[in-house]
Design a protein around this motif. Structure first.
Motif, PDB file in Angstrom:
ATOM      1  N   LEU A   1      18.717   2.006 -38.896  1.00 32.84           N
ATOM      2  CA  LEU A   1      18.027   1.955 -39.971  1.00 32.84           C
ATOM      3  C   LEU A   1      16.743   0.675 -40.111  1.00 32.84           C
ATOM      4  CD1 LEU A   1      21.438   2.339 -41.997  1.00 32.84           C
ATOM      5  CD2 LEU A   1      19.809   4.525 -41.586  1.00 32.84           C
ATOM      6  N   ALA A   2      15.513   1.587 -40.336  1.00 32.65           N
ATOM      7  CA  ALA A   2      14.355   0.434 -40.769  1.00 32.65           C
ATOM      8  C   ALA A   2      13.479   0.642 -41.051  1.00 32.65           C
ATOM      9  CB  ALA A   2      13.313   0.784 -39.056  1.00 32.65           C
ATOM     10  N   THR A   3      14.071   0.806 -42.097  1.00 29.09           N
ATOM     11  CA  THR A   3      13.805   1.112 -43.891  1.00 29.09           C
ATOM     12  C   THR A   3      12.701  -0.807 -44.070  1.00 29.09           C
ATOM     13  OG1 THR A   3      16.035   0.557 -44.502  1.00 29.09           O
ATOM     14  CG2 THR A   3      14.937   3.157 -44.599  1.00 29.09           C
ATOM     15  N   ASN A   4      11.824  -0.414 -44.868  1.00 31.10           N
ATOM     16  CA  ASN A   4      11.437  -1.744 -45.192  1.00 31.10           C
ATOM     17  C   ASN A   4      12.527  -2.453 -45.863  1.00 31.10           C
ATOM     18  OD1 ASN A   4       8.593  -0.636 -44.711  1.00 31.10           O
ATOM     19  ND2 ASN A   4       8.055  -0.435 -46.698  1.00 31.10           N
ATOM     20  N   PRO A   5      11.973  -4.296 -45.093  1.00 32.20           N
ATOM     21  CA  PRO A   5      12.952  -5.513 -46.153  1.00 32.20           C
ATOM     22  C   PRO A   5      12.863  -5.648 -47.249  1.00 32.20           C
ATOM     23  CG  PRO A   5      11.286  -5.606 -44.280  1.00 32.20           C
ATOM     24  CD  PRO A   5      10.739  -4.238 -44.358  1.00 32.20           C
TER      25      PRO A   5
ATOM     26  N   LEU B   1      17.342  -3.890 -38.714  1.00 31.78           N
ATOM     27  CA  LEU B   1      16.452  -4.455 -37.595  1.00 31.78           C
ATOM     28  C   LEU B   1      16.457  -5.837 -37.949  1.00 31.78           C
ATOM     29  CD1 LEU B   1      13.225  -2.497 -38.153  1.00 31.78           C
ATOM     30  CD2 LEU B   1      14.327  -2.693 -36.654  1.00 31.78           C
ATOM     31  N   GLY B   2      16.195  -6.320 -36.588  1.00 30.54           N
ATOM     32  CA  GLY B   2      16.988  -8.165 -37.163  1.00 30.54           C
ATOM     33  C   GLY B   2      15.718  -8.537 -38.038  1.00 30.54           C
ATOM     34  N   ARG B   3      16.842  -9.657 -38.662  1.00 31.78           N
ATOM     35  CA  ARG B   3      15.668 -10.259 -40.165  1.00 31.78           C
ATOM     36  C   ARG B   3      14.215 -11.545 -38.977  1.00 31.78           C
ATOM     37  NH1 ARG B   3      16.013  -8.610 -44.749  1.00 31.78           N
ATOM     38  NH2 ARG B   3      16.213  -6.507 -44.540  1.00 31.78           N
TER      39      ARG B   3
END
Lengths: 199, 199
Positions: free
Chosen positions: A142-146, A171-173
């Protein structure tokens, strides 16, 4: 403005309608083009005019494409057991630039945002679930915007996908929080891909 | 980038060639247009394509114009005894917006800048002197930008014009020094016009 020739006023107007372009920038761009070569002006006009000609959404991942199946989905070398879910086509580009990702994509075309009246039905979420039901996918990244909307969308998708027996990761923070995925540099994005963790 | 459709890559490229537009902004604008209506995209393409069609420089003041004589020079109501000398057509617009100036203009199309290889011969200076020799002009307002090049150009023009018996004035320093004339707000510009002083 009586002192302003109509074709000039018209282009300033059209530039001003673009996001992040105010009237001053629009004037600057217009007067730059007035001094630019006819070739450059015609090349820009042509590029704008032809932008949508032959552009479609990939029938599998909904990325923009020149063919019914985009070049990533059509590539036999890609790992079909992983799907990376992003908000926008630009995010696909950002991840491709890392050269670290060999799976497929799914472009939502937005994020869930009740404030802007964007709900799950406005995104390509049903199409994602359908892909997971019919294809042998083992992991969804799930690579939506952080940011708030991206996190909410990822949470929503995780709950939807987990019953299907598919692993969901985020995605890793390494990503700067509150930012836009497309602005991340390759290194940060590559590290975020490596450091992804189960939802 | 294999994931990027050619018409998209091409427009990002063309936008990137405009001043102040980096690759990120170029991508943003392109993807905005991809989602915009066909009408808006076509209107922009048409406005760019038609920009130079029928645009000429006024034979008197060298402002951009749709007719051989621009609307200001052709206007019988304007005071023909005052000429305001500016660097760029955009500066004419800025001064017209004050609605305080009723004279004519002369557009130099640049400023003297030895660093950039721009000398007096590259500007419309001979044409200005010719106007002053043949027309009954009583005052020349030197409204070049309040920066180094603009000041140098004004100084050069003042020395050239004074022997012709024409009063030369410079815009009053209500203008922020080091800035660009076209960014000044109407009030500041209006006050600068009022407070102009003899060279």
């Amino acid at each position: 403005m009586s002192a302003l020739a109509k074709p000039v006023a018209r282009l300033i107007d059209e530039f001003s309608r673009l996001p992040g372009i105010g009237p001053k920038t629009a004037s600057r761009l217009t007067f730059f083009l007035l001094r630019a070569s006819k070739e450059q002006v015609d090349a820009l006009a042509e590029a704008v005019r032809e932008l949508k000609a032959g552009i479609v959404l990939c029938r599998e991942c909904f990325n923009i494409s020149e063919t019914p199946l985009c070049s990533v989905c059509a590539d036999e070398q890609r790992d079909r057991s992983v799907i990376c879910v992003v908000e926008e086509p630009l995010d696909v580009l950002a991840i491709e630039r890392t050269r670290d990702y060999k799976g497929l994509y799914h472009v939502l075309h937005g994020a869930i945002s009740p404030m802007d009246g964007v709900g799950p039905a406005d995104l390509r979420i049903n199409e994602l679930v359908e892909r997971l039901r019919t294809k042998p996918v083992r992991e969804v990244i799930l690579a939506t915007n952080p940011n708030m909307e991206g996190d909410a969308t990822a949470m929503y998708l995780a709950r939807l996908i987990q019953p299907l027996g598919v692993t969901t990761t985020r995605l890793g923070r390494g990503l700067p929080v509150g930012g836009d995925l497309e602005y991340a540099d390759e290194m940060t994005l590559a590290r975020a891909l490596e450091g992804r963790r189960q939802f």
